[in-house]
Design a protein around this motif. Structure first.
Motif, PDB file in Angstrom:
ATOM      1  N   LEU A 115       0.704  -1.187   0.086  1.00 11.99           N
ATOM      2  CA  LEU A 115       0.004  -0.189  -0.041  1.00 11.99           C
ATOM      3  C   LEU A 115       1.012   1.193  -0.097  1.00 11.99           C
ATOM      4  CD1 LEU A 115      -2.914  -1.050   2.410  1.00 11.99           C
ATOM      5  CD2 LEU A 115      -3.258  -0.429   0.181  1.00 11.99           C
ATOM      6  N   ARG A 116       2.085   1.124   0.811  1.00 11.06           N
ATOM      7  CA  ARG A 116       2.789   2.480   0.966  1.00 11.06           C
ATOM      8  C   ARG A 116       3.280   2.753  -0.560  1.00 11.06           C
ATOM      9  NH1 ARG A 116       8.501   2.495   0.467  1.00 11.06           N
ATOM     10  NH2 ARG A 116       8.734   0.620   1.702  1.00 11.06           N
ATOM     11  N   MET A 117       3.971   1.544  -1.165  1.00 11.35           N
ATOM     12  CA  MET A 117       4.725   1.796  -2.227  1.00 11.35           C
ATOM     13  C   MET A 117       3.675   2.400  -3.522  1.00 11.35           C
ATOM     14  SD  MET A 117       7.371  -1.270  -2.218  1.00 11.35           S
ATOM     15  CE  MET A 117       9.158  -0.882  -1.312  1.00 11.35           C
ATOM     16  N   VAL A 118       2.421   1.558  -3.577  1.00 11.76           N
ATOM     17  CA  VAL A 118       1.399   2.172  -4.486  1.00 11.76           C
ATOM     18  C   VAL A 118       1.235   3.479  -4.398  1.00 11.76           C
ATOM     19  CG1 VAL A 118      -0.870   1.804  -5.362  1.00 11.76           C
ATOM     20  CG2 VAL A 118       0.543  -0.131  -4.828  1.00 11.76           C
ATOM     21  N   TYR A 119       1.169   4.045  -3.115  1.00 11.12           N
ATOM     22  CA  TYR A 119       0.676   5.159  -2.692  1.00 11.12           C
ATOM     23  C   TYR A 119       1.667   6.449  -3.066  1.00 11.12           C
ATOM     24  CZ  TYR A 119      -0.148   9.205   0.549  1.00 11.12           C
ATOM     25  OH  TYR A 119      -0.357  10.600   0.999  1.00 11.12           O
ATOM     26  N   GLN A 120       3.063   5.859  -2.952  1.00 14.20           N
ATOM     27  CA  GLN A 120       4.205   6.811  -3.366  1.00 14.20           C
ATOM     28  C   GLN A 120       4.202   6.737  -4.952  1.00 14.20           C
ATOM     29  OE1 GLN A 120       7.277   4.504  -1.291  1.00 14.20           O
ATOM     30  NE2 GLN A 120       7.718   6.310   0.414  1.00 14.20           N
ATOM     31  N   CYS A 121       4.176   5.883  -5.540  1.00 19.62           N
ATOM     32  CA  CYS A 121       4.275   5.672  -7.054  1.00 19.62           C
ATOM     33  C   CYS A 121       3.218   6.302  -7.759  1.00 19.62           C
ATOM     34  CB  CYS A 121       4.594   4.348  -7.593  1.00 19.62           C
ATOM     35  SG  CYS A 121       6.103   3.665  -6.877  1.00 19.62           S
ATOM     36  N   ALA A 122       1.975   6.017  -7.318  1.00 17.40           N
ATOM     37  CA  ALA A 122       0.856   6.513  -7.878  1.00 17.40           C
ATOM     38  C   ALA A 122       0.828   8.090  -7.990  1.00 17.40           C
ATOM     39  CB  ALA A 122      -0.562   6.164  -7.114  1.00 17.40           C
ATOM     40  N   GLN A 123       1.524   8.920  -6.966  1.00 19.21           N
ATOM     41  CA  GLN A 123       1.467  10.162  -7.172  1.00 19.21           C
ATOM     42  C   GLN A 123       2.723  10.723  -7.831  1.00 19.21           C
ATOM     43  OE1 GLN A 123       0.618  11.944  -2.780  1.00 19.21           O
ATOM     44  NE2 GLN A 123       1.025   9.930  -2.621  1.00 19.21           N
ATOM     45  N   ALA A 124       3.795   9.806  -8.248  1.00 17.03           N
ATOM     46  CA  ALA A 124       4.919  10.242  -8.814  1.00 17.03           C
ATOM     47  C   ALA A 124       4.995   9.813 -10.211  1.00 17.03           C
ATOM     48  CB  ALA A 124       6.150   9.416  -8.442  1.00 17.03           C
TER      49      ALA A 124
END
Lengths: 307, 248
Positions: A227-236
């Motif tokens: 979840l953390r990684m998806v959250y970070q990448c989705a914004q990038a």
């Protein structure tokens, strides 16, 4: 209850719902087809295809962990030619989107597999496995370096006649820079995350439990990391993300949508409950509606989008 | 093959560390000896594959040893509780009705699947010899049950506290059992020793599994003749003809 719209269009994939069994956890669907109609599924990410058949690692290949499991199968598959001959024609009978997971020991192998699958109408998109932790040259070498990840993505994009999704490994310091690099190299979407490298030991022998020594951790244990990684990448990045990691129910799916995923893959939960994908698809409209959504699209990226 | 909630009828200690559970089963009609069930336990990610010991109408019996936390949790379940069972799985022992005699050889918790097999061969009126190997007399179980079926039972214990002292093969020699068609289940060293002596019959293998139905490739065995050929223990197995797969 109003009709909830579960449908989502993604590069190469017209998903009737966002639920896709994850590669390696579902074979080519034959076993699960004995339990339910595979046309219920949004899509299926089929077992990795390599250019030549692979036996995989020695046994034991799996070990249980708290809220998860370790696996070190080693990309066992019959090779792309057999998959084209035996599995794809069989899968064609189902009304679901087939994603071909592509693996190789070097960049040329990925391209060769893609070239073989290009003219297979059953395959709607490619998923580059540059993240398998269980084979020496199983792609993780490519997936942990942004230049190498971008390079293999670029070569595959040039060869591919269908959209290319890149499956990322969490075993890196900064997943965002790898996500950006593969986006720049032309990736149509990201699938994340593959398993996390782990170990267990046998209490009697004192030796590692897995014959391969290390294995990939999956299951609910890795959900917060995913979840953390998806959250970070989705914004990038500006390409869609398919979220994977420890999903067992419709509430988990909603969390991944909030984090920025547009669809999800379900892995280990298929082993715990072989009907879990069906149950998630059945429960999803109710759960979305309970939290005030009429479509999955409304929930995607909700955690960081201004309203 | 279905995944259903079943009801535990009884769950009791049979011999130290080894339990016998009787439970309802929706899929009894499909079952053959040597197949297994895959049990989901609360708080555990992976199911526990356990061989079927006896099929009786709409009930089955399983016998399992407590070897870890999962089987410990299973042993603590009570009669009347519901249990999530995926069954039946795998391919069992083919019943070869042209045979007049069959020698069944089991070691420890490898013995249970041989019970239903003995029952089915006895129903066909066949001569059934059963050799059961245990570490000691205290660990022995099902001698009376096999005898009731009309099978001839021979016991081997490693410490000699009951029956013949030594391995199952020592018992075969000691009791001069000459039947050459065997069906066996037990620890790997036992199967390897049997493979050196017998070439006609079937072995049932044990493995760590994940899906239990052939999808995940966690439990594979290599073919003895074709180097690149493999068989899934949960799907093509757990029962294989002797000489089919590499025992490893």
């Amino acid at each position: 209850m109003k009709q909830v719209d579960l449908h989502i269009d993604l590069p190469g994939l017209k998903l009737k719902n966002p639920i896709i069994p994850a590669s390696g956890c579902f074979g080519f669907g034959r076993e699960y087809a004995q339990l339910y109609d595979l046309s219920i599924l949004g899509g299926i990410a089929i077992k990795s295809a390599t250019i030549a058949p692979r036996f995989g690692n020695e046994c034991p290949r799996v070990a249980e962990t708290p809220s998860g499991m370790l696996n070190a199968i080693g990309l066992q598959n019959p090779g792309v030619d057999k998959i084209i001959e035996k599995e794809l024609p069989w899968l064609a009978q189902f009304d679901t989107e087939i994603i071909a997971n592509v693996a190789g020991s070097n960049e040329e192998d990925y391209v060769k597999v893609i070239e073989k699958l290009n003219n297979q109408p059953t395959v709607k998109a490619f998923e580059l496995n540059i993240s398998c932790p269980n084979v020496k040259h199983g792609g993780i070498g490519l997936g942990t370096d942004k230049e190498l990840a971008a390079h293999v993505t670029k070569l595959c994009k040039q060869a591919a006649k269908k959209p290319v999704w890149v499956k990322l490994t969490p075993n890196v310091t900064n997943i965002v820079e790898i996500a950006k690099a593969v986006e720049e190299a032309g990736a149509d979407g990201l699938v994340m995350i593959n398993t996390m490298l782990g170990m267990r030991f046998d209490l009697k022998s004192g030796k590692p439990l897995l014959a391969n020594i290390t294995g990939g951790l999956s299951g609910p244990a890795i959900k917060p990391v995913a979840l953390r990684m998806v959250y970070q990448c989705a914004q990038a990045v500006n390409i869609p993300i398919i979220g994977v990691g420890g999903i067992t129910d419709a509430e988990d799916v909603l969390e991944f949508l909030y984090a920025g995923a547009s669809a999800v893959e379900v892995g280990m939960a298929n082993f715990t409950d072989p009907y879990c994908c069906v149950k998630i698809i059945e429960a999803l409209p109710k759960v979305l509606s309970q939290y005030g959504y009429q479509s999955i699209k409304e929930a995607i990226g909700r955690s960081f989008k201004n309203e | 093959m279905q995944c259903k909630y079943e009801t535990i009828i009884s769950n009791e200690l049979l011999v130290p560390q080894t339990y016998r559970m009787v439970l309802t089963c929706h899929t009894c009609a499909e079952m053959v000896p040597g197949q297994f069930i895959n049990i989901k336990l609360k708080e555990f990610s992976l199911r526990r594959p356990i061989s079927i010991c006896s099929i009786d109408g709409d009930r089955i019996t399983i016998i399992y040893k407590v070897v870890g936390q999962g089987t410990k949790a299973l042993s603590e379940m009570k009669a009347g509780e519901c249990i999530d069972v995926f069954a039946p799985l795998g391919h069992g022992y083919p019943i070869e009705s042209q045979r007049d005699r069959v020698l069944l050889i089991g070691g420890g918790v490898g013995i249970p699947p041989l019970y239903e097999l003995a029952k089915q061969y006895r129903k066909l009126g066949k001569h059934v010899d059963v050799v059961c190997g245990f570490p000691n007399a205290e660990a022995c179980f099902y001698e009376a049950e096999f005898t009731e079926l009309g099978a001839h039972v021979y016991i081997a214990t490693m410490d000699g506290s009951k029956g013949c002292k030594g391995t199952v093969l020592d018992a075969v020699r000691h009791y001069q059992l000459t039947t050459t068609f065997i069906c066996a289940c037990g620890p790997l060293p036992m199967l390897k020793a049997l493979e050196a002596v017998y070439n006609d019959g079937y072995f049932s293998l044990e493995s760590r599994m994940a899906c239990g139905m052939g999808a995940c490739m966690a439990c594979v065995a290599k073919d003895q003749k074709q180097a690149d050929m493999y068989h899934r223990i949960c799907k093509e197995g757990p029962v294989f003809p002797i000489g089919k797969v590499v025992l490893a």
